[in-house]
Design an enzyme around this catalytic site. Structure first.
Site, PDB file in Angstrom:
ATOM      1  CG  ASP A   1      -1.761   1.182   1.372  1.00  0.00           C
ATOM      2  OD1 ASP A   1      -2.564   1.714   0.300  1.00  0.00           O
ATOM      3  OD2 ASP A   1      -1.551   1.827   2.441  1.00  0.00           O
TER       4      ASP A   1
ATOM      5  CG  ASP B   1      -2.075   2.249   6.522  1.00  0.00           C
ATOM      6  OD1 ASP B   1      -2.182   2.067   5.124  1.00  0.00           O
ATOM      7  OD2 ASP B   1      -2.472   3.226   7.091  1.00  0.00           O
TER       8      ASP B   1
ATOM      9  CG  ASP C   1      -1.948   7.748   0.449  1.00  0.00           C
ATOM     10  OD1 ASP C   1      -1.971   8.815   0.573  1.00  0.00           O
ATOM     11  OD2 ASP C   1      -1.665   7.194  -0.543  1.00  0.00           O
TER      12      ASP C   1
END
Length: 208
Positions: free
Chosen positions: A9, A164, A11
Protein backbone atom coordinates in the site's frame (compact mmCIF):
# COMPACT_ATOMS: atom_id res chain seq x y z
CA UNK A 1 13.75 -16.06 1.15
CA UNK A 2 10.15 -16.78 2.17
CA UNK A 3 8.55 -14.28 -0.21
CA UNK A 4 9.59 -13.37 -3.75
CA UNK A 5 7.04 -10.61 -4.42
CA UNK A 6 5.85 -7.79 -2.15
CA UNK A 7 2.67 -5.78 -2.74
CA UNK A 8 2.70 -2.49 -0.82
CA UNK A 9 0.00 0.00 0.00
CA UNK A 10 1.15 3.63 -0.31
CA UNK A 11 -0.56 6.12 2.04
CA UNK A 12 0.05 5.17 5.66
CA UNK A 13 2.43 2.36 4.72
CA UNK A 14 5.27 3.85 2.68
CA UNK A 15 4.39 7.55 2.80
CA UNK A 16 3.01 9.83 5.50
CA UNK A 17 0.59 11.84 3.35
CA UNK A 18 -2.06 12.81 5.90
CA UNK A 19 -1.18 16.49 6.32
CA UNK A 20 -1.22 17.23 2.60
CA UNK A 21 -4.47 15.31 2.12
CA UNK A 22 -6.08 17.12 5.05
CA UNK A 23 -4.89 20.47 3.71
CA UNK A 24 -6.50 19.72 0.33
CA UNK A 25 -9.76 18.80 2.03
CA UNK A 26 -9.77 21.88 4.22
CA UNK A 27 -8.84 24.17 1.33
CA UNK A 28 -11.90 22.83 -0.45
CA UNK A 29 -14.09 23.17 2.63
CA UNK A 30 -12.94 26.77 3.00
CA UNK A 31 -13.88 27.38 -0.65
CA UNK A 32 -17.42 26.37 0.27
CA UNK A 33 -17.37 28.40 3.53
CA UNK A 34 -17.23 25.28 5.70
CA UNK A 35 -15.17 24.96 8.88
CA UNK A 36 -11.97 22.89 8.70
CA UNK A 37 -11.80 19.28 9.83
CA UNK A 38 -9.14 18.04 12.26
CA UNK A 39 -6.30 16.25 10.51
CA UNK A 40 -6.86 13.26 12.78
CA UNK A 41 -10.44 12.97 11.49
CA UNK A 42 -9.44 13.25 7.83
CA UNK A 43 -6.93 10.45 8.48
CA UNK A 44 -9.81 8.11 9.31
CA UNK A 45 -11.38 8.89 5.92
CA UNK A 46 -8.31 7.83 3.91
CA UNK A 47 -7.87 4.43 2.29
CA UNK A 48 -10.97 3.76 0.19
CA UNK A 49 -10.27 6.03 -2.77
CA UNK A 50 -10.80 9.70 -3.50
CA UNK A 51 -14.57 9.48 -3.94
CA UNK A 52 -15.03 8.03 -0.46
CA UNK A 53 -12.62 10.59 0.97
CA UNK A 54 -14.70 13.40 -0.51
CA UNK A 55 -18.02 11.85 0.52
CA UNK A 56 -16.87 11.46 4.12
CA UNK A 57 -15.25 14.88 4.29
CA UNK A 58 -18.40 16.68 3.07
CA UNK A 59 -21.13 14.59 4.65
CA UNK A 60 -22.12 17.65 6.69
CA UNK A 61 -22.91 19.57 3.48
CA UNK A 62 -25.28 17.39 1.43
CA UNK A 63 -26.22 20.34 -0.78
CA UNK A 64 -22.74 20.52 -2.32
CA UNK A 65 -21.66 19.00 -5.61
CA UNK A 66 -19.25 16.23 -4.64
CA UNK A 67 -17.90 16.22 -8.18
CA UNK A 68 -16.97 19.89 -7.89
CA UNK A 69 -15.46 19.33 -4.44
CA UNK A 70 -13.39 16.44 -5.79
CA UNK A 71 -12.10 18.58 -8.67
CA UNK A 72 -11.08 21.41 -6.34
CA UNK A 73 -9.43 19.09 -3.82
CA UNK A 74 -7.65 17.17 -6.56
CA UNK A 75 -6.19 20.31 -8.13
CA UNK A 76 -5.01 21.62 -4.78
CA UNK A 77 -3.49 18.28 -3.80
CA UNK A 78 -1.72 17.95 -7.15
CA UNK A 79 0.08 21.26 -6.60
CA UNK A 80 0.92 20.54 -2.95
CA UNK A 81 1.92 16.87 -3.12
CA UNK A 82 5.23 17.40 -1.35
CA UNK A 83 4.56 20.19 1.13
CA UNK A 84 4.65 17.73 4.03
CA UNK A 85 4.60 14.24 2.50
CA UNK A 86 7.61 12.04 3.19
CA UNK A 87 8.50 8.37 3.57
CA UNK A 88 8.06 6.90 7.02
CA UNK A 89 11.28 6.38 9.01
CA UNK A 90 13.30 3.46 7.72
CA UNK A 91 11.39 3.03 4.46
CA UNK A 92 14.14 3.94 1.99
CA UNK A 93 16.89 2.15 3.92
CA UNK A 94 14.77 -0.99 4.28
CA UNK A 95 13.68 -1.07 0.63
CA UNK A 96 17.36 -1.03 -0.35
CA UNK A 97 17.85 -4.25 1.62
CA UNK A 98 14.90 -6.13 0.13
CA UNK A 99 15.79 -8.06 -3.06
CA UNK A 100 12.20 -9.08 -3.81
CA UNK A 101 10.22 -7.70 -6.72
CA UNK A 102 7.94 -4.98 -5.42
CA UNK A 103 4.70 -3.33 -6.47
CA UNK A 104 2.47 -0.58 -5.11
CA UNK A 105 -1.29 -1.10 -5.06
CA UNK A 106 -3.10 2.02 -3.93
CA UNK A 107 -6.61 3.42 -4.13
CA UNK A 108 -5.04 6.84 -4.82
CA UNK A 109 -5.67 8.01 -8.43
CA UNK A 110 -2.88 6.85 -10.74
CA UNK A 111 -2.18 10.36 -12.07
CA UNK A 112 -0.54 11.32 -8.78
CA UNK A 113 1.83 8.35 -8.66
CA UNK A 114 4.72 8.99 -11.09
CA UNK A 115 5.60 12.41 -9.67
CA UNK A 116 4.88 11.41 -6.08
CA UNK A 117 7.06 8.30 -6.25
CA UNK A 118 9.87 10.12 -8.03
CA UNK A 119 9.97 13.09 -5.66
CA UNK A 120 9.90 10.93 -2.53
CA UNK A 121 12.65 8.62 -3.79
CA UNK A 122 10.47 5.51 -4.01
CA UNK A 123 10.26 5.08 -7.78
CA UNK A 124 13.51 3.09 -8.31
CA UNK A 125 12.39 0.37 -5.91
CA UNK A 126 9.15 -0.62 -7.64
CA UNK A 127 8.58 -2.71 -10.74
CA UNK A 128 4.85 -1.98 -10.94
CA UNK A 129 2.43 0.54 -9.48
CA UNK A 130 -1.35 0.33 -9.73
CA UNK A 131 -3.63 3.27 -8.90
CA UNK A 132 -7.23 3.44 -7.86
CA UNK A 133 -8.38 4.15 -11.40
CA UNK A 134 -6.03 1.79 -13.24
CA UNK A 135 -8.79 -0.83 -13.12
CA UNK A 136 -12.56 -0.41 -12.69
CA UNK A 137 -12.37 -1.80 -9.15
CA UNK A 138 -10.67 -0.74 -5.91
CA UNK A 139 -9.09 -2.65 -3.06
CA UNK A 140 -10.16 -5.02 -1.55
CA UNK A 141 -11.30 -6.53 -4.86
CA UNK A 142 -8.84 -9.41 -5.42
CA UNK A 143 -8.71 -8.78 -9.17
CA UNK A 144 -6.35 -5.89 -8.45
CA UNK A 145 -3.93 -8.28 -6.78
CA UNK A 146 -4.31 -10.83 -9.58
CA UNK A 147 -3.65 -8.14 -12.20
CA UNK A 148 -0.53 -6.94 -10.41
CA UNK A 149 0.78 -10.44 -9.77
CA UNK A 150 0.32 -11.39 -13.41
CA UNK A 151 2.41 -8.41 -14.50
CA UNK A 152 5.12 -9.42 -12.03
CA UNK A 153 5.03 -13.16 -12.64
CA UNK A 154 4.19 -13.74 -8.97
CA UNK A 155 2.80 -16.86 -7.32
CA UNK A 156 0.27 -16.61 -4.47
CA UNK A 157 2.24 -18.75 -2.04
CA UNK A 158 5.27 -16.44 -2.21
CA UNK A 159 3.48 -13.08 -2.45
CA UNK A 160 2.98 -10.83 0.57
CA UNK A 161 0.64 -7.82 0.99
CA UNK A 162 1.85 -4.98 3.25
CA UNK A 163 -0.54 -2.24 4.35
CA UNK A 164 -2.05 -0.18 7.15
CA UNK A 165 -5.75 -0.41 6.33
CA UNK A 166 -8.42 -3.06 6.58
CA UNK A 167 -8.84 -2.90 2.80
CA UNK A 168 -5.25 -4.12 2.41
CA UNK A 169 -5.84 -7.02 4.77
CA UNK A 170 -9.12 -7.87 3.04
CA UNK A 171 -7.36 -7.70 -0.34
CA UNK A 172 -4.86 -10.28 0.88
CA UNK A 173 -7.57 -12.49 2.33
CA UNK A 174 -9.72 -12.28 -0.80
CA UNK A 175 -6.75 -13.12 -3.03
CA UNK A 176 -5.46 -15.94 -0.82
CA UNK A 177 -2.28 -14.10 0.16
CA UNK A 178 -0.42 -13.59 3.41
CA UNK A 179 -0.40 -10.09 4.87
CA UNK A 180 1.47 -7.65 7.11
CA UNK A 181 -0.41 -4.94 9.02
CA UNK A 182 1.55 -1.75 9.73
CA UNK A 183 0.59 -0.57 13.20
CA UNK A 184 2.45 2.73 12.71
CA UNK A 185 0.16 3.80 9.85
CA UNK A 186 -3.02 5.83 9.74
CA UNK A 187 -5.52 3.05 9.11
CA UNK A 188 -7.27 0.45 11.25
CA UNK A 189 -7.34 -3.30 10.76
CA UNK A 190 -11.13 -3.32 11.04
CA UNK A 191 -11.14 -6.64 12.86
CA UNK A 192 -9.27 -8.45 10.10
CA UNK A 193 -6.64 -11.04 10.95
CA UNK A 194 -3.31 -10.20 9.29
CA UNK A 195 -0.65 -12.89 9.13
CA UNK A 196 1.95 -10.56 10.65
CA UNK A 197 2.05 -7.15 12.33
CA UNK A 198 4.89 -4.63 12.47
CA UNK A 199 5.41 -1.52 14.60
CA UNK A 200 8.17 -0.06 12.42
CA UNK A 201 8.77 -0.43 8.70
CA UNK A 202 12.20 -1.99 9.16
CA UNK A 203 10.59 -4.84 11.12
CA UNK A 204 9.60 -6.15 7.69
CA UNK A 205 13.13 -7.51 7.22
CA UNK A 206 12.46 -10.14 9.89
CA UNK A 207 9.38 -11.40 8.03
CA UNK A 208 10.36 -11.60 4.38
Amino acid sequence: MKFTHLLFDLDGTLLDTVTDLANAINYTRNTFKLSPLPESLVATYVGDGIQKLIERSFKDAPQLSLKEAQEIAGKHYNTHLFDNTKPYPGVIATLRLLPQKKAIITNKPARFLPTLLKKTGLLPFFDVYVGGDTLPNLKPDPRIAYYTMEMMGAKPETTLVIGDHHTDMMLAENAGLKSVFCDYGIGKDGGTLPTFRISFFNDLINIV
